[in-house]
Design a protein around this motif. Structure first.
Motif, short mmCIF file in Angstrom:
data_model
loop_
_atom_site.label_atom_id
_atom_site.label_comp_id
_atom_site.label_asym_id
_atom_site.label_seq_id
_atom_site.Cartn_x
_atom_site.Cartn_y
_atom_site.Cartn_z
N CYS A 1 6.00 2.23 9.98
CA CYS A 1 4.59 2.46 9.64
C CYS A 1 3.91 1.11 9.41
N THR B 1 -1.60 7.30 6.10
CA THR B 1 -0.38 7.31 5.27
C THR B 1 -0.20 8.61 4.48
N SER C 1 8.33 1.04 -0.12
CA SER C 1 8.78 2.43 -0.01
C SER C 1 8.35 3.09 1.29
N LEU C 2 7.42 2.49 2.02
CA LEU C 2 6.97 3.04 3.29
C LEU C 2 7.95 2.69 4.41
N SER C 3 8.00 3.55 5.39
CA SER C 3 8.89 3.32 6.53
C SER C 3 8.53 2.02 7.24
N ASP D 1 -5.17 2.97 -0.09
CA ASP D 1 -4.71 4.23 0.50
C ASP D 1 -5.41 4.41 1.85
N LYS E 1 -0.15 8.54 0.69
CA LYS E 1 0.72 7.54 0.08
C LYS E 1 0.04 6.17 0.12
N CYS E 2 0.20 5.43 -0.96
CA CYS E 2 -0.38 4.09 -1.01
C CYS E 2 0.27 3.18 0.03
N TYR E 3 -0.56 2.47 0.80
CA TYR E 3 -0.03 1.60 1.85
C TYR E 3 0.28 0.20 1.34
N LYS F 1 2.27 -4.82 1.65
CA LYS F 1 2.68 -3.47 2.04
C LYS F 1 3.78 -2.98 1.11
N ARG F 2 3.69 -1.72 0.70
CA ARG F 2 4.69 -1.17 -0.22
C ARG F 2 6.03 -1.00 0.49
#
Length: 565
Positions: A541, A499, A536-538, A495, A502-504, A533-534
């Motif tokens: 980012c 972010t 779900s992140l933009s 984290d 939100k978990c990165y 990298k997750r």
């Protein structure tokens, strides 16, 4: 016997009761600088913990004025021992610490601001025992390789409030007063009480030869499964109608603390001889036989800030439980409670007894004898994580990041990371550092790495211990209790400050206990874990500039029962 021997092997008493005039003189000279450092810690760590523990509107509390005075704590007496831990000999110095600010430190100022109210803390009294563990002992200069600074039990704390908290009778202010006392005591335990400690070493060049990681992150010698079975002849703190008569009774519960771990039994209603049985069982990690075991019995009231203290077991240690694993222990009242009862002419002849049952388990690499569950004592194994550092994240995100461990429906976070700029040592450039790490994790010997890299043995050892290319630092020991030895899995999440909670990044595939058991004979994986990298992140980012690698040593140890204690 095996567990007892492992915790007492090599123990030897040295000089006892010595005085420390020279060290008190040194502390007095350094106190202006040390007190400034302590003020910084109180503002940066203690203040946020107080705010998090209090509900709205009390969570706006902050230190308005903070000055620790000109007179330092007094050190002494000192006791010296020799012992052995995790295979390394060491010297132990136990140093008494007393800081009495009631009459001799009038320039101390601790004022809290709570909205429009000013809360003063006065007459501070702190007393405890500081333990200095000098380890490892070397056969060449500098002889002592490092020092752990810790406390085996929480210090005794007392102070008075000025301002709106000075008196009692205002329930909201009573709540704030009790909560502040608990938060400060818990904060000290979370930082100072073993296994938490400060570690300093000065032998980087011998880091692999003596395994400084093991000394910095000591492993427990055993697991104590402690059961508060029952109590008898407790003091009645309440009045109740029993059998058509008005009699004194209590609603007792027990609080148990071993190291920084605290557990509470359920409350038994209207009983002076409560029986908890399996409900009173909990597991505790044990590092030494001299470790303190704190057991207090309370009477629960409708107002949780006014629970009556019924008694505690005085000076109980793990060694006592090793010698008497099933025993009735007398309860002793707190000095202030005894004084109040004496003044009212109500002091009983006895404050009762509590029965404790103790079973000790060794920690090893055998999955054949997992113990049965007893109440909340339900761990079959433990995973020990030595969380060191991370690289690949951009420099602006390396300060304040947290690693999260998710397992068996539970979650545990690390402390916030600190940023350390990558070393640009001309002799060991980052590319060479990574090559050395790769060779080491591929089981290449130090001698072969020296030959391949062209570095000296000391440079290779320093790279493998200090890891200069990792810019995000934790150096924290994290323990995970495992309930299902065969089927548990652990995910690691990262984290970052940027972010917004939100978990990165996270492991692409969680680490399983089966992988740990098959990785090596000692069920340990020591490497840099690659996080992804997750999704779900933009996509915009992007806070990393290379592979995200979290460096850690992760070990699995299963409980194995030894009944012949």
């Amino acid at each position: 016997k095996k567990v007892r021997d492992s915790m007492t092997a090599g123990a030897e008493d040295g000089p006892q009761g010595g005085q420390l005039e020279w060290l008190n003189w040194l502390l007095e000279k350094q106190w202006p600088h040390l007190s400034e450092a302590l003020v910084k810690v109180m503002r940066e760590q203690l203040e946020p913990q107080m705010q998090a523990a209090l509900p709205t509107p009390f969570n706006s509390i902050r230190f308005e004025e903070l000055r620790l005075g000109s007179r330092p704590p007094v050190l002494g007496p000192i006791d010296v021992f020799k012992d052995r831990q995790n295979g390394y000999d060491g010297l132990i110095m136990k140093v008494g610490v007393k800081w009495d600010c009631q009459n001799n430190n009038e320039d101390i100022k601790v004022n809290l601001q709570l909205g429009a109210f000013n809360l003063g803390i006065r007459n501070i009294d702190i007393e405890g025992t500081l333990q200095l563990n000098f380890r490892p002992l070397l056969e060449k200069i500098p002889i002592l390789g490092g020092i752990q600074i810790t406390m085996m039990s929480p210090p005794k704390l007392d102070w008075d409030f000025d301002g709106v908290l000075k008196g009692r009778g205002m329930p909201p202010m009573d709540f704030v007063s009790r909560t502040l006392r608990k938060v400060i005591a818990d904060s000290l335990s979370s930082v100072l009480v073993f296994p938490k400690h400060f570690f300093f070493q000065w032998v980087d060049g011998m880091a692999l030869e003596v395994d400084l990681d093991t000394i910095e992150f000591p492993r427990p010698e055993a697991v104590l499964r402690l059961c508060v079975q029952e109590a008898r002849n407790l003091r009645g703190a309440d009045w109740a109608f029993l059998s058509a008569m008005v009699r004194t009774t209590s609603d007792p519960y027990a609080m148990v603390q071993v190291g920084a771990t605290v557990n509470q039994t359920p409350t038994k209603r209207m009983s002076l001889s409560p029986v908890w049985g399996e409900e009173g069982c909990f597991d505790y990690l044990v590092f030494t036989s001299s470790q303190s075991v704190k057991v207090d019995i309370f009477d629960q009231d409708l107002d949780p800030t006014k629970d009556d203290h019924l008694g505690f077991i005085e000076s109980l240690t793990v060694q006592d439980l090793l010698e008497r694993p099933d025993n009735w222990w007398a309860l002793t009242p707190r000095a202030e409670d005894r004084a109040k009862l004496q003044a009212a002419g109500k002091e009983p002849q006895s404050f009762g007894e509590v029965r404790l049952g103790a079973i000790f388990y060794s920690l090893g690499t055998s999955a054949d004898s997992a113990p049965p569950t007893r109440g909340k004592a339900d761990n079959q194994a433990y995973v020990f994580v030595e969380l060191r550092c991370c690289r690949g994240i951009i420099a602006s995100e390396c300060e304040g990041a947290k690693a999260y461990f998710i397992w068996e429906g539970k979650e545990r976070s690390s402390i916030a990371s600190v940023y350390q700029a990558a070393s640009e040592d001309d002799a060991v450039v980052p590319a060479t550092q990574k090559m050395v790490e790769h060779l080491y994790y591929e089981k290449t010997s130090i001698e072969e790495i020296v030959e391949i890299s062209g570095l000296t043995k000391r440079e290779v050892t320093s790279v493998l211990y200090s890891r200069p290319s990792f810019t995000m630092r934790w150096r924290e020991s994290i323990t995970l209790g495992i309930q299902d030895l065969q089927n548990a899995s652990i995910n690691i999440l990262l984290d970052l400050p940027g972010t917004a909670g939100k978990c990165y990044a996270q492991l692409q595939t969680p680490l399983t206990t089966q992988e740990l058991m098959s990785a090596s004979e000692d069920w340990t994986i020591d490497k840099s874990f690659v996080l992804e990298k997750r999704s779900s992140l933009s996509g915009d980012c992007v806070l990393h500039e290379g592979p995200i690698e979290v460096n850690a040593r992760i070990s699995l140890r299963a409980l194995s029962e030894h009944r012949d204690i």
